[in-house]
Motif scaffolding. Structure first.
Motif, PDB file in Angstrom:
ATOM      1  N   ALA A   1       0.817  -1.214   0.000  1.00  0.00           N
ATOM      2  CA  ALA A   1       0.000   0.000   0.000  1.00  0.00           C
ATOM      3  C   ALA A   1       0.844   1.254   0.000  1.00  0.00           C
ATOM      4  N   THR A   2       1.982   1.229   0.695  1.00  0.00           N
ATOM      5  CA  THR A   2       2.739   2.464   0.872  1.00  0.00           C
ATOM      6  C   THR A   2       4.073   2.478   0.151  1.00  0.00           C
ATOM      7  N   GLY A   3       4.625   1.299  -0.153  1.00  0.00           N
ATOM      8  CA  GLY A   3       5.913   1.263  -0.827  1.00  0.00           C
ATOM      9  C   GLY A   3       7.091   1.437   0.107  1.00  0.00           C
ATOM     10  N   THR A   4       6.847   1.372   1.411  1.00  0.00           N
ATOM     11  CA  THR A   4       7.956   1.439   2.352  1.00  0.00           C
ATOM     12  C   THR A   4       7.588   0.680   3.614  1.00  0.00           C
ATOM     13  N   VAL A   5       8.608   0.244   4.363  1.00  0.00           N
ATOM     14  CA  VAL A   5       8.326  -0.373   5.658  1.00  0.00           C
ATOM     15  C   VAL A   5       9.058   0.380   6.770  1.00  0.00           C
ATOM     16  N   THR A   6       9.762   1.443   6.397  1.00  0.00           N
ATOM     17  CA  THR A   6      10.449   2.219   7.423  1.00  0.00           C
ATOM     18  C   THR A   6       9.419   2.983   8.245  1.00  0.00           C
ATOM     19  N   MET A   7       9.507   2.822   9.563  1.00  0.00           N
ATOM     20  CA  MET A   7       8.451   3.394  10.399  1.00  0.00           C
ATOM     21  C   MET A   7       8.445   4.916  10.332  1.00  0.00           C
ATOM     22  N   ALA A   8       9.606   5.516  10.083  1.00  0.00           N
ATOM     23  CA  ALA A   8       9.642   6.963  10.020  1.00  0.00           C
ATOM     24  C   ALA A   8       8.977   7.488   8.744  1.00  0.00           C
ATOM     25  N   GLU A   9       9.003   6.680   7.694  1.00  0.00           N
ATOM     26  CA  GLU A   9       8.394   7.141   6.441  1.00  0.00           C
ATOM     27  C   GLU A   9       6.909   6.815   6.378  1.00  0.00           C
ATOM     28  N   LEU A  10       6.516   5.844   7.164  1.00  0.00           N
ATOM     29  CA  LEU A  10       5.136   5.363   7.054  1.00  0.00           C
ATOM     30  C   LEU A  10       4.068   6.400   7.417  1.00  0.00           C
ATOM     31  N   PRO A  11       4.268   7.220   8.493  1.00  0.00           N
ATOM     32  CA  PRO A  11       3.166   8.136   8.833  1.00  0.00           C
ATOM     33  C   PRO A  11       2.722   9.004   7.667  1.00  0.00           C
ATOM     34  N   ALA A  12       3.705   9.566   6.956  1.00  0.00           N
ATOM     35  CA  ALA A  12       3.345  10.425   5.827  1.00  0.00           C
ATOM     36  C   ALA A  12       2.649   9.618   4.743  1.00  0.00           C
ATOM     37  N   ALA A  13       3.162   8.395   4.489  1.00  0.00           N
ATOM     38  CA  ALA A  13       2.595   7.575   3.425  1.00  0.00           C
ATOM     39  C   ALA A  13       1.187   7.099   3.777  1.00  0.00           C
ATOM     40  N   ILE A  14       0.983   6.787   5.059  1.00  0.00           N
ATOM     41  CA  ILE A  14      -0.319   6.242   5.455  1.00  0.00           C
ATOM     42  C   ILE A  14      -1.406   7.315   5.380  1.00  0.00           C
TER      43      ILE A  14
END
Lengths: 595, 210
Positions: free
Chosen positions: A199-212
């Motif tokens: 869904a987001t194209g990343t699994v890094t927790m720092a990048e996820l908030p913006a992607a989610i």
């Protein structure tokens, strides 16, 4: 996708991977040494874990003062590289978990891993234990979901080995349940990660908030449910907790202690992290509240029904998970604050209690409440060591258990919704029932008169494979004894042997005149007179002089638990700051992303 | 992002088969199920990489717009290693279980059963106690009624006895009366005969005194 070494790596951020690397390295070293140099091996483990404790303390101070510390493995930036992050929450969890594991390691050295079976080799236990510590540290430090998964797996594989140590039939049975459930949960976790990545194209927790935030609400909820389900299995919250009381109690005492203390809290930590960083807001809070309530009540009712001390504690573990889930479900700063404090407190207390149970088993030859008795007179130190953490668990006012519960209940009242009030009521009831369960243990194992066998020090006692009928008639007798003991509270509990009120069923059995009963009638006699009484089944040697390191480490952990009470003010300040940091989210995200 | 339908179908099938096997009792089947589940998951991971493309190797003149996403493949590699370790452990455990108990079925928890049995046992005991009490009560009431009956009989007998005694007394008295009466009559008759014989009142009254 820029490569290259990070120039800005300060000393502190270089320390971040050490809690993972040091134990792993030591485990490899010990496997290389093998069976030789037992004394050196123990020294290595203790030195390494002490180092990890020191590193964690440094990280805690630095993370508190200067914000989250980040380490980019190999200098690769996210999303490709592996990130290890130590913010306040991670550092706190690290400090508590490594201190507790150090205590348990010292304890296990004293125990010699010799409970019940001679076949629990040190050369397997120590490396597995260190790998377990590395896995737990890795989950606390993981900066991306996949690394969290890897940390879980490291921890799991080590825990499989520890749980089936010695490969006896009981442990294989327990291990099978545990392994299958864990396996399923790790598959589900991987699926959840795939979902997030897809869904987001990343699994890094720092990048996820913006992607989610860009995703449609349905997808986010689906991801949240998937992750919470996995973490719920790990944390053993009610509908997903059936595996825990089946699998934990058969392991050796130190293993059970560290499992109960840490492995479930890893799940809670992951929930905290994902609910604050990835899925802030109040989407599933009602569901979490209900789950918390059910965990609290079902767990404690299960605990009250048990007669085996280890199982009883396992059920209280499930029950008290509910408090932490409650704090997370509130999704307010006060709720998170209380939950974090409660996690720290509960790790310590639950581990200590299981260690004390190990000592009880040493002294009393069993963890079955129906066989124990009189330990308060036989070993007053043991009684004190049990009493303090038990009262702490139940939440008697000056102790940290009370403070943690109070914090959570106040957060619930502040929230003010109907469900929150229901949970406040449920939490209070659970606290009372915990007190009841602990009082039951106290009355049966410590306060009533000891069975005749227990006075015979060093006698070999049968522990498990007695006749089922014998067990039950005895269970009957002492259960009734226990009932009257708890009911009449102060009515000369220490004066009568456990036949007083339980006479009726006994006589009934004698009248029937089965062979087992006559055997049972005769059984205490040889145990009372000679020391070489041999019974069938597994054997435990009881001692009055418990090994110094077992007592020492248990005392240490009890004091560590009391330190939460003494330092409750600063600790609550700290957890408050941690909760703020978690809710704010930007410190974590910017620490990882800006480099 | 494009998905390869074949991968999704294969992954889903493996997942379904794996789940079915996971629900069995023997550890060997569970083991196979976990392997299938693991492989199914890996294939699902692969779907997130999107459509097929060039090998993701930088520095060999590869065009970054046509290569596939390398990250899922890294995930899969890690997952495969982990599945291998877990499978190895499960195989060992299944073998050990077979060695110890002759079957590799996942066993029920003994303590659970014991606690559950204790509940059943308690219930059964309560039930038996209740039945026993009922029966004893019934027996006692029966015994009581018998005793009562006996007592009643005894009372009846006693009453009867009293009545008989009274009857006998009355009878005796009646007989005595009758005897006396008869004696008197007999005497009277005798006297009458005597007087009839002598026919002299003075003789009758004074007799020998005369």
């Amino acid at each position: 996708m820029s490569a290259g070494p990070s120039e800005a790596a300060s000393v502190a951020s270089a320390l971040v991977p050490l809690p993972v690397i040091l134990p792993l390295f030591a485990a490899g070293l010990k496997l290389a040494i093998g069976l030789r140099l037992q004394r050196t091996q123990r020294a290595i483990s203790i030195v390494v874990l002490s180092l990890v404790v020191i590193v964690s303390l440094v990280l805690l101070v630095v993370a508190d003062k200067e914000g989250p510390q980040v380490m980019y493995a190999g200098g690769w930036a996210p999303p490709v590289g592996i990130v290890l992050v130590a913010d306040r929450l991670s550092a706190l969890m690290l400090v508590v978990s490594t201190s507790v594991t150090l205590g348990v390691l010292v304890y296990s050295n004293g125990q010699g891993m010799a409970d019940r079976e001679g076949a629990t080799p040190l050369s397997v236990f120590h490396p597995s234990y260190l790998v377990l510590v590395a896995g737990v540290s890795d989950t606390f430090l993981a900066g991306d979901l996949f690394n969290l998964y890897v940390g879980f797996e490291i921890m799991l594989v080590a825990s499989f080995v520890l749980l089936t140590l010695g490969g006896t039939i009981a442990r294989i049975r327990a291990g099978a349940t545990y392994a299958i459930v864990s396996l399923l949960s790790s598959v589900l976790f991987l699926v959840a990660i795939v979902m997030v990545y897809g869904a987001t194209g990343t699994v890094t927790m720092a990048e996820l908030p913006a992607a989610i935030e860009k995703l449609p609400d349905g997808v986010t909820t689906l991801m949240e449910i998937a992750l919470l389900g996995v973490f719920g299995i790990k944390a053993a919250v009610f509908p997903l907790a059936a595996w825990l009381p089946d699998s934990y109690p058969t392991a050796p005492a130190p293993v059970t202690a560290v499992f109960a203390g840490l492995l479930t809290k890893v799940g809670v930590y992951s929930m905290l992290r994902s609910q604050t960083l990835l899925f802030p807001g109040t989407r599933l809070t009602d569901v979490l509240m209900i789950v918390a309530l059910l965990s609290l009540l079902v767990g404690i009712v299960g605990a009250v029904a048990q007669t085996d001390l280890k199982r009883l504690l396992s059920f209280t573990l499930i029950s008290h998970m509910g408090y932490m889930i409650f704090g997370i479900a509130l999704a307010t700063p006060e709720g998170f604050e209380g939950a974090i404090f409660y996690v720290a407190h509960h790790i310590t207390v639950q581990t200590t209690l299981f260690l004390v149970v190990g000592l009880i088993e040493r002294r009393g030859g069993s963890t079955d409440l129906q066989r124990l008795g009189g330990l308060a007179t036989l070993s007053p130190l043991l009684a004190i060591l049990f009493f303090i953490p038990a009262m702490n668990l139940a939440g008697i006012p000056p102790l940290s258990g009370f403070l943690g519960k109070l914090g959570l209940l106040r957060a619930g009242v502040a929230d003010g919704s109907v469900l929150a009030y229901v949970l406040v009521a449920g939490g209070t009831l659970t606290s009372l029932l915990t007190l009841y369960a602990m009082a039951k243990v106290w009355n049966l194992a410590f306060w009533r008169a000891a069975p005749a066998e227990l006075y015979e020090v060093g006698a070999v006692l049968d522990s498990e494979e007695t006749d089922e009928e014998t067990d039950e008639s005895e269970a009957e007798a002492s259960r009734e004894q226990g009932d009257t003991g708890t009911a009449s509270d102060t009515g000369a509990p220490a004066s009568q042997p456990p036949v007083g009120s339980g006479r009726a069923p006994e006589e009934a059995h004698v009248a029937v005149g089965t062979a087992t009963d006559t055997a049972r009638q005769e059984a205490p006699a040889p145990a009372g007179h000679t020391q070489t009484a041999t019974f069938g089944g597994q054997q435990v040697t009881t001692t009055t002089r418990l090994p110094a390191s077992m007592i020492g480490s248990t005392v240490g952990l009890v004091l560590f638990g009391l330190a939460f009470t003494a330092l409750a003010g600063p600790l609550f300040d700290f957890t408050g700051r941690t909760a703020d940091e978690l809710i704010e989210r930007t410190p974590y995200v910017s620490a990882v992303m800006d480099r | 992002m494009t998905l390869t339908l074949a991968l999704v179908i294969v992954g889903g099938t493996l997942f379904g088969a794996g789940t079915t096997l996971l629900l069995c009792r023997p550890l060997t089947r569970i083991l196979l199920g976990s392997v299938l589940l693991g492989n199914g998951t890996n294939i699902l991971v692969l779907t997130t990489a999107g459509a097929a493309g060039d090998a993701p190797l930088l520095g060999f003149g590869a065009d970054t717009s046509t290569i596939v996403d390398p990250l899922p493949q890294a995930f899969i590699l890690t997952a495969i290693v982990i599945t291998l370790a877990l499978t190895a452990f499960l195989v060992t455990m299944a073998y050990r279980a077979w060695q110890l108990s002759g079957s590799d079925d996942v066993q029920d928890d003994v303590e659970d059963i014991r606690v559950a049995r204790r509940a059943v046992y308690m219930e059964e005991r309560e039930r038996l106690r209740a039945t026993y009490n009922d029966w004893r009560e019934a027996y006692q009431s029966m015994v009581g009624s018998e005793e009562e009956q006996r007592a009643a009989e005894r009372r009846a007998y006693q009453r009867l006895g009293k009545a008989r005694d009274r009857y006998r007394e009355l009878k005796d008295r009646a007989r005595a009366d009758a005897r006396a009466h008869r004696a008197r009559q007999a005497r009277a008759e005798q006297t009458a005969e005597e007087t009839a014989e002598e026919d002299d009142p003075w003789e009758t009254i004074l007799g020998a005194d005369r």
